[in-house]
Design a protein around this motif. Sequence first.
Motif, PDB file in Angstrom:
ATOM      1  N   ARG A  79      96.961  99.954  12.209  1.00  0.00           N
ATOM      2  CA  ARG A  79      95.921 100.313  13.099  1.00  0.00           C
ATOM      3  C   ARG A  79      95.623 102.010  13.010  1.00  0.00           C
ATOM      4  O   ARG A  79      94.757 102.452  13.245  1.00  0.00           O
ATOM      5  N   GLU A  80      97.086 102.581  12.799  1.00  0.00           N
ATOM      6  CA  GLU A  80      96.742 104.030  12.670  1.00  0.00           C
ATOM      7  C   GLU A  80      96.498 104.564  11.132  1.00  0.00           C
ATOM      8  O   GLU A  80      95.739 105.509  11.166  1.00  0.00           O
ATOM      9  N   ILE A  81      96.626 103.701  10.215  1.00  0.00           N
ATOM     10  CA  ILE A  81      96.197 103.872   8.974  1.00  0.00           C
ATOM     11  C   ILE A  81      94.600 103.644   8.770  1.00  0.00           C
ATOM     12  O   ILE A  81      93.895 104.706   8.503  1.00  0.00           O
ATOM     13  N   ALA A  82      94.056 102.610   9.528  1.00  0.00           N
ATOM     14  CA  ALA A  82      92.794 102.122   9.264  1.00  0.00           C
ATOM     15  C   ALA A  82      91.907 103.062   9.889  1.00  0.00           C
ATOM     16  O   ALA A  82      90.634 103.002   9.644  1.00  0.00           O
ATOM     17  N   GLU A  83      92.276 103.967  10.909  1.00  0.00           N
ATOM     18  CA  GLU A  83      91.299 104.792  11.785  1.00  0.00           C
ATOM     19  C   GLU A  83      90.940 105.885  10.815  1.00  0.00           C
ATOM     20  O   GLU A  83      90.000 106.710  11.320  1.00  0.00           O
ATOM     21  N   ARG A  84      91.407 106.371   9.754  1.00  0.00           N
ATOM     22  CA  ARG A  84      91.156 107.320   8.890  1.00  0.00           C
ATOM     23  C   ARG A  84      90.274 107.237   7.931  1.00  0.00           C
ATOM     24  O   ARG A  84      90.619 106.377   7.127  1.00  0.00           O
ATOM     25  N   ALA A  85      89.477 107.948   7.462  1.00  0.00           N
ATOM     26  CA  ALA A  85      88.414 107.832   6.409  1.00  0.00           C
ATOM     27  C   ALA A  85      88.917 108.562   5.344  1.00  0.00           C
ATOM     28  O   ALA A  85      87.760 109.246   4.730  1.00  0.00           O
ATOM     29  N   THR A  86      90.070 108.810   4.878  1.00  0.00           N
ATOM     30  CA  THR A  86      90.833 109.804   3.784  1.00  0.00           C
ATOM     31  C   THR A  86      90.474 108.892   2.516  1.00  0.00           C
ATOM     32  O   THR A  86      90.442 107.518   2.516  1.00  0.00           O
ATOM     33  N   PRO A  87      89.952 109.750   1.393  1.00  0.00           N
ATOM     34  CA  PRO A  87      89.661 108.989   0.108  1.00  0.00           C
ATOM     35  C   PRO A  87      91.101 108.216  -0.230  1.00  0.00           C
ATOM     36  O   PRO A  87      92.176 109.029  -0.170  1.00  0.00           O
ATOM     37  N   THR A  88      90.929 107.127  -0.648  1.00  0.00           N
ATOM     38  CA  THR A  88      92.111 106.170  -0.648  1.00  0.00           C
ATOM     39  C   THR A  88      92.057 105.490  -2.211  1.00  0.00           C
ATOM     40  O   THR A  88      91.138 105.047  -2.497  1.00  0.00           O
ATOM     41  N   VAL A  89      93.294 105.449  -2.687  1.00  0.00           N
ATOM     42  CA  VAL A  89      93.725 104.916  -3.902  1.00  0.00           C
ATOM     43  C   VAL A  89      94.585 103.732  -3.774  1.00  0.00           C
ATOM     44  O   VAL A  89      95.866 104.148  -3.364  1.00  0.00           O
ATOM     45  N   PHE A  90      94.166 102.437  -4.087  1.00  0.00           N
ATOM     46  CA  PHE A  90      95.142 101.190  -3.978  1.00  0.00           C
ATOM     47  C   PHE A  90      95.790 101.141  -5.361  1.00  0.00           C
ATOM     48  O   PHE A  90      95.142 101.131  -6.431  1.00  0.00           O
ATOM     49  N   TYR A  91      97.245 100.719  -5.371  1.00  0.00           N
ATOM     50  CA  TYR A  91      97.576 100.360  -6.617  1.00  0.00           C
ATOM     51  C   TYR A  91      98.181  99.076  -6.445  1.00  0.00           C
ATOM     52  O   TYR A  91      99.065  98.778  -5.354  1.00  0.00           O
ATOM     53  N   VAL A  92      97.873  98.114  -7.050  1.00  0.00           N
ATOM     54  CA  VAL A  92      98.155  96.449  -6.792  1.00  0.00           C
ATOM     55  C   VAL A  92      99.022  96.121  -7.840  1.00  0.00           C
ATOM     56  O   VAL A  92      98.599  96.088  -9.220  1.00  0.00           O
ATOM     57  N   HIS A  93     100.290  95.723  -7.808  1.00  0.00           N
ATOM     58  CA  HIS A  93     101.373  95.403  -8.714  1.00  0.00           C
ATOM     59  C   HIS A  93     100.955  94.074  -9.308  1.00  0.00           C
ATOM     60  O   HIS A  93     100.197  93.174  -8.773  1.00  0.00           O
ATOM     61  N   GLY A  94     101.929  93.682 -10.473  1.00  0.00           N
ATOM     62  CA  GLY A  94     101.492  92.277 -11.006  1.00  0.00           C
ATOM     63  C   GLY A  94     102.598  91.219 -10.592  1.00  0.00           C
ATOM     64  O   GLY A  94     103.140  91.426  -9.433  1.00  0.00           O
ATOM     65  N   ASN A  95     103.226  90.375 -11.404  1.00  0.00           N
ATOM     66  CA  ASN A  95     103.789  89.212 -10.999  1.00  0.00           C
ATOM     67  C   ASN A  95     105.523  89.606 -11.363  1.00  0.00           C
ATOM     68  O   ASN A  95     105.657  90.541 -11.790  1.00  0.00           O
ATOM     69  N   ARG A  96     106.126  88.786 -10.531  1.00  0.00           N
ATOM     70  CA  ARG A  96     107.795  88.933 -10.711  1.00  0.00           C
ATOM     71  C   ARG A  96     108.189  90.421 -10.203  1.00  0.00           C
ATOM     72  O   ARG A  96     108.778  91.078 -10.843  1.00  0.00           O
ATOM     73  N   VAL A  97     107.770  90.858  -9.130  1.00  0.00           N
ATOM     74  CA  VAL A  97     107.969  92.123  -8.451  1.00  0.00           C
ATOM     75  C   VAL A  97     108.408  91.929  -7.128  1.00  0.00           C
ATOM     76  O   VAL A  97     107.718  91.492  -6.338  1.00  0.00           O
ATOM     77  N   ASP A  98     109.577  92.618  -6.912  1.00  0.00           N
ATOM     78  CA  ASP A  98     110.236  92.275  -5.519  1.00  0.00           C
ATOM     79  C   ASP A  98     109.500  93.660  -4.820  1.00  0.00           C
ATOM     80  O   ASP A  98     108.914  94.605  -5.397  1.00  0.00           O
ATOM     81  N   LEU A  99     109.918  94.019  -3.431  1.00  0.00           N
ATOM     82  CA  LEU A  99     109.414  94.984  -2.587  1.00  0.00           C
ATOM     83  C   LEU A  99     110.097  96.429  -3.090  1.00  0.00           C
ATOM     84  O   LEU A  99     109.178  97.188  -3.477  1.00  0.00           O
ATOM     85  N   ALA A 100     111.220  96.491  -3.753  1.00  0.00           N
ATOM     86  CA  ALA A 100     111.817  97.725  -4.322  1.00  0.00           C
ATOM     87  C   ALA A 100     111.050  98.132  -5.434  1.00  0.00           C
ATOM     88  O   ALA A 100     110.822  99.356  -5.589  1.00  0.00           O
ATOM     89  N   ARG A 101     111.022  96.922  -6.269  1.00  0.00           N
ATOM     90  CA  ARG A 101     110.336  97.443  -7.663  1.00  0.00           C
ATOM     91  C   ARG A 101     108.759  97.952  -7.284  1.00  0.00           C
ATOM     92  O   ARG A 101     108.224  98.832  -8.104  1.00  0.00           O
ATOM     93  N   ALA A 102     108.189  97.288  -6.389  1.00  0.00           N
ATOM     94  CA  ALA A 102     106.777  97.521  -6.054  1.00  0.00           C
ATOM     95  C   ALA A 102     106.591  98.876  -5.599  1.00  0.00           C
ATOM     96  O   ALA A 102     105.790  99.607  -6.112  1.00  0.00           O
ATOM     97  N   HIS A 103     107.685  99.399  -4.778  1.00  0.00           N
ATOM     98  CA  HIS A 103     107.659 100.646  -4.350  1.00  0.00           C
ATOM     99  C   HIS A 103     108.008 101.601  -5.508  1.00  0.00           C
ATOM    100  O   HIS A 103     107.269 102.643  -5.683  1.00  0.00           O
ATOM    101  N   ALA A 104     108.996 101.242  -6.401  1.00  0.00           N
ATOM    102  CA  ALA A 104     109.204 102.178  -7.679  1.00  0.00           C
ATOM    103  C   ALA A 104     107.926 102.161  -8.239  1.00  0.00           C
ATOM    104  O   ALA A 104     107.644 103.283  -8.960  1.00  0.00           O
ATOM    105  N   GLU A 105     107.351 101.125  -9.052  1.00  0.00           N
ATOM    106  CA  GLU A 105     106.156 100.901  -9.756  1.00  0.00           C
ATOM    107  C   GLU A 105     105.238 102.053  -9.302  1.00  0.00           C
ATOM    108  O   GLU A 105     104.548 102.775  -9.824  1.00  0.00           O
TER     109      GLU A 105
END
Length: 301
Positions: A79-105
């Motif tokens: 809710r704290e994130i969603a209230e700000r209208a900051t220009p936003t870039v999303f990165y969405v990872h692929g398959n066979r990725v755990d949370l630690a690797r998602a962070h690093a990628e």
Amino acid sequence: MTWLERNRGVLVAALLAAILGLAPSQFARAARPQDQLLLVSTRSLGTRCTPSIMADGLQCRELRANNSGQRQWQNVAWREIAERATPTVFYVHGNRVDLARAHAEGMAVYNALIHRSPDETPIRFVIWSWPSEQIRRPVRDYKVKAARTRPAGWQMAWALADLPAETPIAIIGYSYGARLTTGALHVLAGGKLGDLALPRQHRSGATRRKIDVALVAAAVDAAWVRPGGFHGRALEMTDELVLANNRRDPAMRFYHLTFGRHVQPLGYSGLVAGRPRGQLYSIDLTDEVGRSHALADYLRT
């Protein structure tokens, strides 16, 4: 738990840092002070697609300064994130990725992005992570995760719609992350993924925005994003669409072995039909990347 299992995330971060010419500690230090970096995970939600549980079910961490002025990853409410209208870039990872690797990628993508951009405009960079850990037997793994991108796409659509309507958004989807991305955009435009759709009141403001999208080695059926396809309304939500394709990428070349002999992925040669609006840029990286599906090889280009 073995030492390797305990330290997998550190090792992956070190590998990606080496590829990009950064020391592991520089992943945090290299973050520009004006930027907001977030890791948002739907892993605790699994495949549940219930609007009432979304905000509390999203696990969010932000790179914030502590009392000593050093930036550390700290828990934050969606809710704290969603209230700000900051220009936003999303990165969405692929398959066979755990949370630690998602962070690093995600941090590797962020660093590659800012090192190629002369613009000092503050951005919010979101590493969007979904439950894609490897499971036994490759073909089963591919099919299970492909099916999982359907609810994961709905979950991302919910989050995109929850941001203020005036928020400028760009999305980078890699491999199965591209499949998730086009599914999310389709839902955001008012489409359905089977029986999954967003409540009209939740997406009412979101349909007025247009999103810049980059799909890298997109593991999504090319026919799906054409009008009438399973993700047929996705392109209605895009302003500029960049496709990074590779005809020698093994995941693209042998995609049909899992999904049918006449099925061609978007990341193989891009769209062969017209698109309804906006701009399309298709980049052929066959010669530059060659026989690889590794994110690092695409980043190096």
